[in-house]
Design an enzyme around this catalytic site. Structure first.
Site, PDB file in Angstrom:
ATOM      1  N   ASP A  78       0.834  -1.207   0.000  1.00 48.88           N
ATOM      2  CA  ASP A  78       0.000   0.000   0.000  1.00 48.88           C
ATOM      3  C   ASP A  78       0.870   1.260   0.000  1.00 48.88           C
ATOM      4  OD1 ASP A  78      -2.312   1.462   0.002  1.00 48.88           O
ATOM      5  OD2 ASP A  78      -2.709   1.224   2.135  1.00 48.88           O
ATOM      6  N   HIS A 128       2.266   3.283  -9.025  1.00 45.76           N
ATOM      7  CA  HIS A 128       2.132   1.838  -9.263  1.00 45.76           C
ATOM      8  C   HIS A 128       3.333   1.314 -10.049  1.00 45.76           C
ATOM      9  CE1 HIS A 128      -1.747   1.984  -7.477  1.00 45.76           C
ATOM     10  NE2 HIS A 128      -2.356   2.611  -8.475  1.00 45.76           N
ATOM     11  N   LEU A 154      11.844 -19.700  -4.903  1.00 41.41           N
ATOM     12  CA  LEU A 154      10.837 -18.904  -4.187  1.00 41.41           C
ATOM     13  C   LEU A 154       9.531 -18.959  -4.974  1.00 41.41           C
ATOM     14  CD1 LEU A 154      10.994 -15.549  -2.443  1.00 41.41           C
ATOM     15  CD2 LEU A 154       9.545 -15.658  -4.425  1.00 41.41           C
TER      16      LEU A 154
HETATM   17  C1  FPP Z   1      -2.140   0.208  -3.199  1.00 38.31           C
HETATM   18  O1  FPP Z   1      -1.638   1.518  -3.258  1.00 38.31           O
HETATM   19  C2  FPP Z   1      -1.616  -0.574  -4.298  1.00 38.31           C
HETATM   20  C3  FPP Z   1      -2.357  -1.187  -5.253  1.00 38.31           C
HETATM   21  C4  FPP Z   1      -3.811  -1.120  -5.315  1.00 38.31           C
HETATM   22  C5  FPP Z   1      -1.752  -1.939  -6.309  1.00 38.31           C
HETATM   23  C6  FPP Z   1      -0.469  -2.581  -5.957  1.00 38.31           C
HETATM   24  C7  FPP Z   1       0.228  -2.873  -7.192  1.00 38.31           C
HETATM   25  C8  FPP Z   1       1.555  -2.829  -7.387  1.00 38.31           C
HETATM   26  C9  FPP Z   1       2.562  -2.601  -6.352  1.00 38.31           C
HETATM   27  C10 FPP Z   1       2.094  -3.052  -8.703  1.00 38.31           C
HETATM   28  C11 FPP Z   1       2.158  -4.498  -9.056  1.00 38.31           C
HETATM   29  C12 FPP Z   1       0.853  -4.959  -9.459  1.00 38.31           C
HETATM   30  C13 FPP Z   1       0.306  -4.849 -10.660  1.00 38.31           C
HETATM   31  C14 FPP Z   1      -1.146  -5.010 -10.802  1.00 38.31           C
HETATM   32  C15 FPP Z   1       1.101  -4.560 -11.870  1.00 38.31           C
HETATM   33  P1  FPP Z   1      -2.668   2.712  -3.300  1.00 38.31           P
HETATM   34  O2  FPP Z   1      -2.900   3.068  -4.728  1.00 38.31           O
HETATM   35  O3  FPP Z   1      -3.899   2.352  -2.550  1.00 38.31           O
HETATM   36  O4  FPP Z   1      -1.870   3.837  -2.563  1.00 38.31           O
HETATM   37  P2  FPP Z   1      -2.483   4.974  -1.656  1.00 38.31           P
HETATM   38  O5  FPP Z   1      -3.076   4.292  -0.453  1.00 38.31           O
HETATM   39  O6  FPP Z   1      -1.296   5.809  -1.314  1.00 38.31           O
HETATM   40  O7  FPP Z   1      -3.489   5.711  -2.478  1.00 38.31           O
END
Ligand code: FPP
Length: 257
Positions: free
Chosen positions: A24, A41, A135
């Site tokens: 997150d 992302h 892994l």
């Molecule tokens: C949460 O951060 C993250 C996600 C919803 C996606 C996690 C995805 C990745 C790390 C990339 C790898 C995965 C894919 C699908 C290519 P947020 O957007 O909720 O962050 P915030 O809480 O700061 O808004």
């Protein structure tokens, strides 16, 4: 508590066999840099690649990451389609290296409602790495802990398992991650302190570590901090600790009076 085969870190502590991560904080990472959320992302993917390597180097056998939750469809359409495209790009960019590093990719989640392009990219990655055993990287995609429990119940019923034969072991066998031990360590980055419907059944006894570090800033050093926190915990699995004195009431009762 840990089997003899459990790998040990250089400090002789047992390495968790299975680490689960809620990645997150991508959006906030981008916002702080005046960038669109998608850039967060993208940076999150780079972080994931680094952490997979770090986890393998430390002897962690299973790493499970929450890449897209059942609830993430509620995000703006542009962000959802950006995440889908990013997944395809990330797999094509990093698959060869992950494959040669001995990483086996697996996917859990409801793939029936994702596009055939995304589904195929995920399944191809799983197939290309199925022979690896250094892994196991499980990508939870369109996944939710409640979805997992419901699909397990549906399949138990469909298989005609009599109600009185449904045990915890039965349910575990029907859960999507039946190939992996339950997570020992559950990490959530980004400062929120909740499970957000990730691996609810499997994390019953996981040690929970929450960090303010935003996911794109998470790396091997941050993983080591989480491991250090894990090693501070005494894992009792509902039992009493080894050095725990007997409970006062029980001690009185042993006198036989
Ligand atoms: C949460 O951060 C993250 C996600 C919803 C996606 C996690 C995805 C990745 C790390 C990339 C790898 C995965 C894919 C699908 C290519 P947020 O957007 O909720 O962050 P915030 O809480 O700061 O808004």
């Amino acid at each position: 508590m840990f089997s003899a085969a459990t790998p040990r870190a250089s400090n002789d502590q047992p390495v968790p066999r299975h680490v689960a991560i809620v990645m997150d904080g991508n959006g906030r990472w981008a916002k702080r840099r005046f960038m669109p959320r998608g850039m967060g992302h993208k940076a999150g993917v780079d972080s994931l690649v680094k952490v997979v390597q770090a986890a393998a180097d430390r002897g962690i056998g299973y790493l499970t990451v929450f890449a897209f939750s059942s609830e993430n469809w509620k995000r703006p359409e542009e962000e959802v389609s950006g995440l889908m495209s990013l997944l395809i790009v990330a797999l094509s960019k990093h698959l060869t290296k992950l494959e040669s590093d001995g990483v086996q990719i697996r996917v859990v989640g409801d793939l029936t409602t994702v596009s055939s392009k995304v589904r195929q990219a995920l399944l191809d990655a799983c197939e290309a790495t199925a022979h690896n055993d250094r892994l196991v990287l499980t990508v939870a995609f369109n996944y939710g802990g409640r979805w997992d429990m419901v699909q397990a119940c549906q399949r138990i019923v469909a298989d005609g398992v009599p109600a009185d034969q449904v045990t915890e072991a039965t349910v575990s066998r029907y859960m999507a991650m039946n190939y992996a031990p339950d997570p020992d360590l559950f990490i959530r980055t980004g400062g929120e302190v909740r499970l957000s419907n990730f691996l609810l059944w499997q994390s019953a006894y996981a040690e929970l570590v929450f960090t303010d570090c935003l996911w794109p800033d998470f790396d091997g050093a941050e993983l080591d901090k989480a491991l250090a926190a894990y090693w501070q915990r005494e894992r009792r699995f509902g039992d009493v600790g080894q050095d725990e004195p007997p409970e006062a009431g029980l001690a009185v009762n042993t006198s036989g009076n």
